[in-house]
Design an enzyme around this catalytic site. Sequence first.
Site, PDB file in Angstrom:
ATOM      1  N   CYS A  33       0.828  -1.202   0.000  1.00 20.73           N
ATOM      2  CA  CYS A  33       0.000   0.000   0.000  1.00 20.73           C
ATOM      3  C   CYS A  33       0.866   1.257   0.000  1.00 20.73           C
ATOM      4  CB  CYS A  33      -0.881   0.030   1.233  1.00 20.73           C
ATOM      5  SG  CYS A  33      -1.821  -1.464   1.486  1.00 20.73           S
TER       6      CYS A  33
ATOM      7  N   ASN B 299      -1.346   1.836   6.140  1.00 15.77           N
ATOM      8  CA  ASN B 299      -0.491   0.732   5.665  1.00 15.77           C
ATOM      9  C   ASN B 299      -0.159  -0.121   6.880  1.00 15.77           C
ATOM     10  OD1 ASN B 299      -0.446   2.039   3.253  1.00 15.77           O
ATOM     11  ND2 ASN B 299       1.738   2.502   3.266  1.00 15.77           N
ATOM     12  N   GLY B 300      -0.171  -1.447   6.703  1.00 14.95           N
ATOM     13  CA  GLY B 300       0.167  -2.335   7.823  1.00 14.95           C
ATOM     14  C   GLY B 300      -1.033  -3.179   8.192  1.00 14.95           C
TER      15      GLY B 300
ATOM     16  N   GLU C 299       8.631 -13.775 -12.633  1.00 14.42           N
ATOM     17  CA  GLU C 299       7.858 -12.652 -12.089  1.00 14.42           C
ATOM     18  C   GLU C 299       7.447 -11.649 -13.153  1.00 14.42           C
ATOM     19  OE1 GLU C 299       9.740 -10.571  -8.821  1.00 14.42           O
ATOM     20  OE2 GLU C 299      11.662 -10.621  -9.811  1.00 14.42           O
TER      21      GLU C 299
ATOM     22  N   HIS D 190      18.557 -35.498  -9.906  1.00 19.16           N
ATOM     23  CA  HIS D 190      17.751 -35.913  -8.743  1.00 19.16           C
ATOM     24  C   HIS D 190      16.285 -35.514  -8.897  1.00 19.16           C
ATOM     25  CE1 HIS D 190      21.396 -37.168  -6.737  1.00 19.16           C
ATOM     26  NE2 HIS D 190      21.942 -36.041  -7.141  1.00 19.16           N
TER      27      HIS D 190
ATOM     28  N   GLU E  63      18.180 -16.616  -9.449  1.00 19.64           N
ATOM     29  CA  GLU E  63      17.741 -15.242  -9.703  1.00 19.64           C
ATOM     30  C   GLU E  63      17.234 -15.091 -11.139  1.00 19.64           C
ATOM     31  OE1 GLU E  63      16.971 -12.867  -7.935  1.00 19.64           O
ATOM     32  OE2 GLU E  63      17.095 -11.085  -9.190  1.00 19.64           O
TER      33      GLU E  63
ATOM     34  N   LYS F 289       6.168  -4.179  -4.474  1.00 22.55           N
ATOM     35  CA  LYS F 289       7.591  -3.872  -4.397  1.00 22.55           C
ATOM     36  C   LYS F 289       8.136  -4.105  -2.994  1.00 22.55           C
ATOM     37  CE  LYS F 289      11.528  -2.343  -5.887  1.00 22.55           C
ATOM     38  NZ  LYS F 289      12.318  -3.349  -6.634  1.00 22.55           N
TER      39      LYS F 289
ATOM     40  N   TRP G 186      -3.149  -2.580  -1.433  1.00 24.46           N
ATOM     41  CA  TRP G 186      -2.806  -3.940  -1.872  1.00 24.46           C
ATOM     42  C   TRP G 186      -3.488  -4.860  -0.875  1.00 24.46           C
ATOM     43  CZ3 TRP G 186      -0.025  -8.321  -0.317  1.00 24.46           C
ATOM     44  CH2 TRP G 186       0.455  -9.150  -1.344  1.00 24.46           C
TER      45      TRP G 186
ATOM     46  N   ARG H 227       4.849   0.096  -6.059  1.00 24.92           N
ATOM     47  CA  ARG H 227       4.779  -0.764  -4.883  1.00 24.92           C
ATOM     48  C   ARG H 227       3.712  -1.848  -5.035  1.00 24.92           C
ATOM     49  NH1 ARG H 227       6.724   2.313  -0.121  1.00 24.92           N
ATOM     50  NH2 ARG H 227       5.251   1.215   1.169  1.00 24.92           N
TER      51      ARG H 227
ATOM     52  N   LYS I  29      13.488 -13.829 -12.002  1.00 27.04           N
ATOM     53  CA  LYS I  29      13.197 -12.670 -12.870  1.00 27.04           C
ATOM     54  C   LYS I  29      12.232 -13.087 -13.965  1.00 27.04           C
ATOM     55  CE  LYS I  29      14.177 -10.106 -10.957  1.00 27.04           C
ATOM     56  NZ  LYS I  29      14.856  -9.966  -9.721  1.00 27.04           N
TER      57      LYS I  29
HETATM   58  C1  F6R Z   1      12.178  -9.875  -6.881  1.00 31.30           C
HETATM   59  C2  F6R Z   1      12.077  -8.995  -5.742  1.00 31.30           C
HETATM   60  C3  F6R Z   1      11.706  -9.589  -4.431  1.00 31.30           C
HETATM   61  C4  F6R Z   1      12.441  -8.870  -3.297  1.00 31.30           C
HETATM   62  C5  F6R Z   1      11.941  -9.355  -1.940  1.00 31.30           C
HETATM   63  C6  F6R Z   1      12.705  -8.715  -0.807  1.00 31.30           C
HETATM   64  O1  F6R Z   1      12.549  -9.184  -8.032  1.00 31.30           O
HETATM   65  O2  F6R Z   1      12.256  -7.815  -5.848  1.00 31.30           O
HETATM   66  O3  F6R Z   1      11.942 -10.966  -4.402  1.00 31.30           O
HETATM   67  O4  F6R Z   1      13.809  -9.109  -3.431  1.00 31.30           O
HETATM   68  O5  F6R Z   1      10.587  -9.052  -1.819  1.00 31.30           O
HETATM   69  O6  F6R Z   1      12.564  -7.336  -0.832  1.00 31.30           O
HETATM   70  P1  F6R Z   1      13.580  -6.390  -0.091  1.00 31.30           P
HETATM   71  O7  F6R Z   1      14.902  -6.533  -0.798  1.00 31.30           O
HETATM   72  O8  F6R Z   1      13.015  -5.023  -0.224  1.00 31.30           O
HETATM   73  O9  F6R Z   1      13.678  -6.866   1.319  1.00 31.30           O
END
Ligand code: F6R
Length: 611
Positions: free
Chosen positions: A2, A100-101, A489, A505, A482, A606, A74, A27, A486
């Site tokens: 949010c 938020n929260g 997502e 395995h 990673e 985000k 959100w 976000r 990427k």
């Molecule tokens: C993927 C991504 C997420 C964040 C995760 C942790 O592209 O961005 O997997 O890495 O939500 O977020 P932070 O780094 O803000 O703790």
Amino acid sequence: MCGIVGYVGKKDAVPLLIEGLKRLEYRGYDSAGVAVVADRKLGVVKTVGRLSNLESQLLRQPLAGSVAVGHTRWATHGAPSEVNAHPHCDCDGRIAVVHNGIIENYHALRASLEAAGHTFYSQTDTEVLPHMIEAALRDGAACLGDAIRAALTQARGAYALGIVSADCPDVLYAARQGSPLIIGIGEDGDRFIASDVPAVLSRVREVIYLNDGEYAELRDGGVRIWNIKGDEISPKVERVTLSAEAADQSGFETYMLKEIHEQPRVLRRLLERNPLFGGGADFGLKPDYFRKLQRVMIVGCGTASHAGMYGRLLLEQYTGLAVEIDLASEFRYRDPRIDPGTLIIPVSQSGETADTLASVRLAKQWGCRVLAICNVPGSSLTRESDAVLFTEAGPEIGVASTKAYTAQQMAFALLAIWIGSIRGTLGDADVQSLLAELAQVPDAIHYVLDRKDLIRVIAHKHCDAPSALYLGRKFNYPTALEGALKNKEISYQHAEGYAAGEMKHGPIALINEYVPVICVCTKTRDEVYDKMISNMREVEARQGRIIALASDGDTQIVRFAQDVIFVPAVRDDFSPIVNVVALQLFAYYAAQARGTDIDKPRNLAKSVTVE
Ligand code: F6R
């Protein structure tokens, strides 16, 4: 997750709120709303979906006034819907709250408010707040500020709040407990609240970071802050060092593409500015602490956990320390044997990830020291840690992390070399040669960016496959994880990352002529290169489509792969920082071909500020 923006001043608030909320779109959100106070009346407009829907609704139902709060939601408690969207109001529709929260004890609070005759409309936890403030005023609170304080003393959980009332038409209230909130000081008396600095970056050059347990009263030209006991606190005003352009798209088609291209510059700056070498290493923990240290525990989520996996390998190799890594969401519920001598390294772009923060709070209870690797100055993580190594990547707006990841990798490389030099596990010559080779990484990334057209062609060729497998070993096992993350997502293509040695395995059962297998097999002196080639032969034998990520000059690789993405050869230990950029571009162009919303992928937020 949010987003909150609030304004009080002389200007028309709604355009300022929309501008700020747009800057928080990254976000992630599913609905939005604003509440505006004018002529001692409160107007509220809320819509489901993107902010453009809210803008259209505001054309039909205009709100004008210069005291207002806005929110992008959100969904956590209750589905995305207009009624669940914020702001939420009291029974008389005179108090509006954005939040938020999560208010954890909202069930009990709501039950007692309903028993006292309050009417609720939404399924949210937030709606208890305006009713609690209303109840406190009815019970004789002297002013809105006192009523807010009375409500907050009963609420358990996490919150960042913006509150306005038709009966106090000149003030905007804010409060914080566990969720980030800043106060922005603008020109001409303008005062803002926001859940993130970029929301108001073009409007303010000074901010106040509200601390947990504090609430604030903002007026045209003024800010006052109190703690939850009601003691007034003198605000600490800090200058914003980020430029407004740092949060702009700068001509790129998406923020993500811009951020991918920023990586050479970000990493160069991190190398130049790092506080470890040359800068005196005064970043919170003294060198002597690292000499005596025995054990390190790294925690993080998602991409940050992949950086932590890479960091573990470097720390083990250069420092001789015992190093573990865990997902913060698992670590906090384990019963790990952690003693006060263990250094905790939380890794986080935002510094607000709920599980990472919870892990840090636990570790502090156990008496551990905390060294955070974090991108956002003033974030909760940086404030709760004993020391911080800032990644200095600037605002990352694209939901999928790119430049923050390579900056986390670089920060780990610098930290591991520095600790190795302090502990004597690396000699002066080793340190100098490692730093010299690390300094080649930004240029190597430039070369990868120069080859993006070729990467696009390969990505487009394979983007329709139902599923993709990413394989790597040792330093590049986290790269494989990673790369797969990427891809899934942003392109929504199913993708799995595996340690190549694990292929036999289980995952080998997935391989057929439709499945692209991206094999990270760059090398200089890498002892796992030959093992990767064996794995590729196994994939080839099962008609898998091999895409190799290989080092320039590797002439034999074309024999085993259908497609090859060549990248400059750098030292194996540092190759993941270069290799991942090729995989970011690969995922990017796959997503582009699949027509997804790259900067705001579905369902993702985000900053994951709730569990
Ligand atoms: C993927 C991504 C997420 C964040 C995760 C942790 O592209 O961005 O997997 O890495 O939500 O977020 P932070 O780094 O803000 O703790």
